[in-house]
Design an enzyme around this catalytic site. Structure first.
Site, PDB file in Angstrom:
ATOM      1  N   MET A  76      -6.407 -45.694  -7.805  1.00  0.00           N
ATOM      2  CA  MET A  76      -6.490 -44.478  -8.600  1.00  0.00           C
ATOM      3  C   MET A  76      -5.324 -43.545  -8.289  1.00  0.00           C
ATOM      4  SD  MET A  76      -8.070 -42.822 -10.875  1.00  0.00           S
ATOM      5  CE  MET A  76      -7.413 -41.274 -11.470  1.00  0.00           C
ATOM      6  N   GLU A  77      -4.747 -43.015  -9.362  1.00  0.00           N
ATOM      7  CA  GLU A  77      -3.486 -42.287  -9.283  1.00  0.00           C
ATOM      8  C   GLU A  77      -3.611 -40.798  -8.973  1.00  0.00           C
ATOM      9  OE1 GLU A  77      -4.817 -43.607 -12.165  1.00  0.00           O
ATOM     10  OE2 GLU A  77      -4.482 -42.272 -13.870  1.00  0.00           O
ATOM     11  N   HIS A 131       2.228 -49.243 -10.115  1.00  0.00           N
ATOM     12  CA  HIS A 131       1.443 -48.728 -11.238  1.00  0.00           C
ATOM     13  C   HIS A 131       0.936 -47.310 -10.941  1.00  0.00           C
ATOM     14  CE1 HIS A 131      -1.395 -49.150 -14.681  1.00  0.00           C
ATOM     15  NE2 HIS A 131      -2.133 -48.336 -13.949  1.00  0.00           N
ATOM     16  N   GLU A 132       0.299 -47.149  -9.787  1.00  0.00           N
ATOM     17  CA  GLU A 132      -0.262 -45.825  -9.467  1.00  0.00           C
ATOM     18  C   GLU A 132       0.849 -44.808  -9.264  1.00  0.00           C
ATOM     19  OE1 GLU A 132      -3.245 -45.861 -10.161  1.00  0.00           O
ATOM     20  OE2 GLU A 132      -3.617 -48.003  -9.948  1.00  0.00           O
TER      21      GLU A 132
HETATM   22  N1  PHE Z   1      -6.694 -45.020 -13.615  1.00  0.00           N
HETATM   23  C1  PHE Z   1      -6.805 -46.159 -12.735  1.00  0.00           C
HETATM   24  C2  PHE Z   1      -5.560 -46.989 -12.965  1.00  0.00           C
HETATM   25  O1  PHE Z   1      -5.459 -47.778 -13.824  1.00  0.00           O
HETATM   26  C3  PHE Z   1      -7.979 -47.024 -12.977  1.00  0.00           C
HETATM   27  C4  PHE Z   1      -9.300 -46.415 -12.697  1.00  0.00           C
HETATM   28  C5  PHE Z   1     -10.097 -46.001 -13.732  1.00  0.00           C
HETATM   29  C6  PHE Z   1      -9.737 -46.286 -11.402  1.00  0.00           C
HETATM   30  C7  PHE Z   1     -11.324 -45.448 -13.499  1.00  0.00           C
HETATM   31  C8  PHE Z   1     -10.955 -45.750 -11.167  1.00  0.00           C
HETATM   32  C9  PHE Z   1     -11.754 -45.332 -12.209  1.00  0.00           C
HETATM   33  O2  PHE Z   1      -4.596 -46.838 -12.365  1.00  0.00           O
HETATM   34 ZN    ZN Z   2      -3.533 -47.022 -14.548  1.00  0.00          ZN
END
Ligand code: PHE
Ligand code: ZN
Length: 881
Positions: free
Chosen positions: A270-271, A304-305
């Site tokens: 998670m970012e 990605h993050e």
């Molecule tokens: N936004 C995160 C990602 O793709 C994915 C994610 C979504 C993580 C929902 C946790 C909850 O990088």
């Molecule tokens: Zn993402």
């Protein structure tokens, strides 16, 4: 709430918030069972909202302890508070503050949303709507605020206290065993990007100076004792930061960047702004406990993050319908990064395999939806391959259509224009329309229309005029809620392959075709090429230039010729895949004759044998991809209806064994030449050698089981890394008998106390294509390495079983019942993991009638359960619709 009662949220109903929150001051006192949260929120009427509107804040399982408006306790008659909402019917018509106190029990939070504990560490997950489990809030991405966060905890329990942004102050709490840390994030952000971490953690760190001269402290935090496994993640972080500066001109914008690995996490990572929280599977790596595949995913997910910092955080989404605005774009960016770090063509092949197996199959079933959905009941069910992977393909097509330069200019314009805002797909596309001068109105259909288009192509060569004409047509099958499909814009990269390689492209009929690009944006199109000296083989959709299926009737002999002569390595790989798919589709259909498969096996075996002799050592990573046949599930999807998994599997096994037999003589010398000597290296070229060597081991196991088993034992004993050991186990799982069971036992003993490695061990067993597997999986649920409470364990064992084509789809339906029982049990503690597992049913409608009925009954049993979560109810309902 039952799903039938859950409201359907529609894109067309979007309205700006009536209220905004400019600043958020959080004071969080961490305690295992009673964590106190005091939130000071500064409200302001939104000039774009309705004046004098009531204030309704979101909550989820919250307990309100106190409430004050502008510092004064609010009279109970002035508001209502339930676990789901805090409502003030007549708030002041001007700016005001609310001080909200809530009390949480992070230790009891098994949903892993909001504030929870993962082996004693306090951590949070707020995307998509977890922040409302911490305090009452306008929990929507278009409400962006500046956060200041004071964290307090017992020093012994949580010596490390982290939140978003920069560290402002730390100190003791006098007269107690507690301490605090104060964090400030100057960048306004939506609540879903909030995060905190508190716990006893080790870390590795490194200084970094951005291209624009900003000094940043980078750190990766892991469980105590695991710092030795954090180096690869940190190294990947440094490389992707440099890459984003170079390729997209993006610099980092805070004084610190922290990555934290936790062992209980619903997704990959998670970012959160300045504080990325990761599933530890995507951080921890050393040669003994991570495979080459793990090294590659860690590199990709760290990137990605990190890339989200610009595509997601600095520019976020107006609403969750725009999810692909950040996810599709960020997947595209991480794919490009990995392509530049490793082999571009091998990366593309691997990504296309994933796209086809996950996204094409989603598109072909009842859960199909557009890249930008129009409506949802549960947003957590829309973090899908369609939003992520197809979303990335749409960006890739955009770049192909407008060219590299206009693409980069459009990105620059997007960063400049939308920075600090919550944006939409329309705003994003407008930047590229402007930079390219092209009308992207038709292209935008990719965001609205679900389904995988099929391109039907055929060619005619006229020796007299030396002309070659290509006829192209497209169609998209109906998907739920969208029966009428319109043509989409399909960029088709192509070449004409002659005996000596690519022929020059000359044409008067098409603007781009001379450069090897044909744009099919209507139902059909013909392109004529001039001065073609020999009958060519068309090489279409090079690099899979559009997320479409291609139907092109080439003889096996032509495909083999294409394999040797095509300049596009993706289409070289595709040519042999096509031969295999065609034969397996024919052989996997009910009542198919075996003879067709024999002829293919001979031809394919000969081609592969020659290829290995000539090229294996020059590019082992590519050779490994060429040797790997399409999976049985890919064949099932191609067949598309009345699927008999057992027939497909049988055909697949016999083709694999035949190919193994054809290349057998080369096996020992090749494996010898490919052996990596000296200390372990994780780089792409060493990984490629291991990949090919292990691909050959799998073929040996099928072609000559007794010798194969000995090879597996030998490799397991002598290997100095997990990649080779796991490959030995995986190959051995193909060979029933005592030697297999012995190796399974040895593996578990060797990796006792290594949960992430044992996940692979669980999965390898769950994937065994034998009727005893269901019983084995049930037994393994009792093994100390398994726990229903940990998402990684569930995904490995139960998710692995649900991906086992023949055993999940057992003819007696017991595979379905087993998975559904677990879904129902898991739904009570972790609905997100339960609903993802239920997604394994996404292809049930293509099965033969017997299995189809059993799958439907199992799904209906789930759907009828009382008190289902919205997550599971939504999947069950759509799967059955
Ligand atoms: N936004 C995160 C990602 O793709 C994915 C994610 C979504 C993580 C929902 C946790 C909850 O990088
Ligand atoms: Zn993402």
């Amino acid at each position: 709430m039952r799903n039938d009662d859950a409201p359907l949220i529609r894109l067309e109903d979007y309205r700006p918030s009536d209220w905004l929150i400019d600043t958020v001051d959080l004071d969080i006192s961490l305690q295992p069972q009673k964590t106190r949260v005091r939130a000071l929120l500064a409200f302001r009427p939104n000039p774009e909202g309705q004046p004098g509107a009531p204030l309704k804040l979101d909550g989820d399982e919250l307990a309100l302890k106190s409430l004050a408006l502008d510092g004064k306790p609010l009279d109970a008659s002035a508001y209502t508070a339930t676990p789901q909402a805090l409502t003030i019917p007549s708030p002041p018509p001007h700016d005001f503050t609310l001080t909200i106190e809530t009390e949480l029990d992070p230790s009891a939070n098994t949903k892993l949303m909001g504030l929870y504990r993962s082996s004693k560490v306090y951590c949070t997950q707020c995307e998509a709507d977890g922040f409302r489990r911490i305090t009452y809030f306008l929990d929507r991405p278009d409400v962006m605020s500046v956060y200041t966060v004071r964290l307090e905890a017992a020093k012994a329990e949580a010596p490390v206290l982290l939140s978003n942004g920069n560290l402002i102050a730390t100190g003791e709490v006098p007269g107690t065993d507690r301490h605090f840390a104060l964090w400030h994030d100057p960048h306004p952000k939506p609540a879903y990007l909030f995060a905190l971490v508190g716990g006893a953690l080790d870390h590795v760190r490194q200084d970094y100076v951005t291209a624009d001269g900003h000094k940043v402290e980078l750190a990766v935090y892991v469980e105590p004792g695991k710092a030795g496994r954090a180096g690869w993640a940190l190294d990947s972080l440094v490389r992707c930061m440099r890459w984003d500066e170079k390729v997209f001109g993006r610099n980092y914008d805070l004084d610190v960047f922290n990555v934290v690995a936790v062992s209980d996490f619903n997704m990959g990572a998670m970012e959160n702004k300045g504080l990325n929280i990761f599933n530890d599977k995507y951080v921890l790596a050393d040669p003994q406990t991570a495979t080459d595949g793990d090294y590659a995913s860690i590199e990709a997910i760290i990137a990605h993050e990190y890339f989200h910092n610009w595509t997601g955080n600095r520019i976020t989404c107006r609403d969750w319908f725009q999810l692909c605005l950040k996810e599709g774009l960020t997947v595209f960016r991480d794919q490009e990064f990995s392509a530049d770090e490793r082999s571009r063509s091998v990366k593309r092949i691997a990504d296309v395999r994933t796209l086809r197996s996950t996204q094409f199959s989603e598109d072909a079933g009842p859960l199909a939806h557009p890249v930008r959905p129009r409506a949802y009941k549960e947003i957590n069910n829309f973090y899908t391959p369609t939003v992520y992977e197809k979303g990335a393909e749409v960006i890739r097509m955009l770049k192909t259509l407008i060219g590299d330069e206009a693409f980069r200019q459009g990105m620059d314009l997007y960063f400049e224009r939308c920075d600090g805002t919550a944006a939409t797909i329309e705003e994003f596309l407008a930047c590229f329309a402007e930079s390219s001068g092209k009308d992207l109105g038709h292209f935008a259909r990719w965001y609205e229309q679900a389904g995988t288009p099929t391109i039907v192509a055929s060619g005619r060569y006229d020796a007299a005029t030396r002309r070659y004409t290509l006829d192209l047509a497209q169609s998209t099958p109906p998907t739920p809620g969208q029966s009428d499909k319109q043509p989409v814009v399909l960029p088709i990269k192509l070449g004409l392959v002659g005996a000596g390689g690519d022929l020059p492209l000359q044409t008067q009929s098409n603007a781009y075709a001379g450069d090897g690009l044909v744009i099919l944006d209507s139902a059909s199109l013909s392109v004529t090429f001039d001065n073609v000296d020999e009958p060519p083989i068309p090489s279409l959709l090079r690099g899979l230039s559009a997320p479409a299926r291609l139907e092109l009737d080439l003889a096996d002999a032509d495909l083999v010729r294409q394999f040797s002569a095509d300049s596009d390595s993706f289409n070289r790989w595709q040519a042999l895949q096509t031969i295999a798919i065609r034969a397996l589709v024919a052989a996997g259909k009910p009542g198919a004759a075996r003879s067709a498969l024999n002829a293919t096996a001979t031809g394919l075996g000969r081609a592969l044998d020659g290829f290995l002799k000539a090229e294996a050592l020059a590019d082992p990573a590519f050779a490994a991809q060429v040797l790997r046949l399409p999976a049985p599930a890919d064949i099932a999807r191609e067949i598309g209806r009345d699927v008999d998994p057992d027939a497909i599997f049988k055909a697949h096994r016999s083709l694999s064994a035949a190919i193994g037999a054809a290349v057998l003589p080369q096996l020992p010398p090749l494996r010898e030449a490919l052996a990596t000597k000296g200390t372990f290296k994780a780089d792409a070229s060493s990984a490629g050698r291991r990949a090919l060597r292990n691909e050959l081991l799998g073929l040996a196991a099928l072609a000559t089981p007794a010798e194969g088993a000995a090879l597996c034992e030998e490799q397991f004993a002598s290997a100095d890394n997990l990649t080779d050991r796991l490959a030995a186990l995986a190959a051995m799982t193909l060979i029933p008998g005592e030697r297999r069971e012995a190796l399974i036992t040895r593996f578990a003993a060797a990796y006792a106390g290594e949960p992430l490695v044992l996940d692979k061990w669980l999965m390898a067993q769950a994937l065994i294509a034998e009727p005893e597997t269901l019983e084995r999986v049930k037994q393994l649920m009792q093994h100390p390495a398994f726990s229903l409470g940990n998402p990684n364990r569930v995904r490995a064992l139960i998710g692995g079983f649900a991906a086992n084509l023949t055993q999940f789809n057992r003819a007696d339906g017991e595979g379905y019942d087993f998975v559904c029982d677990i879904v129902i049990a898991l739904d009570k503690t972790n609905p997100q993991v339960a609903s993802r597992l239920l997604g394994s049913f996404k292809s049930w409608r293509m099965l033969e009638p017997g299995r189809k009925q059993l799958a439907q009954e199992a799904l209906s049993t789930v759907a009828r359960m009382p008190n289902l979560s919205r997550d599971v109810a939504d999947i069950a309902e759509r799967a059955l619709a």
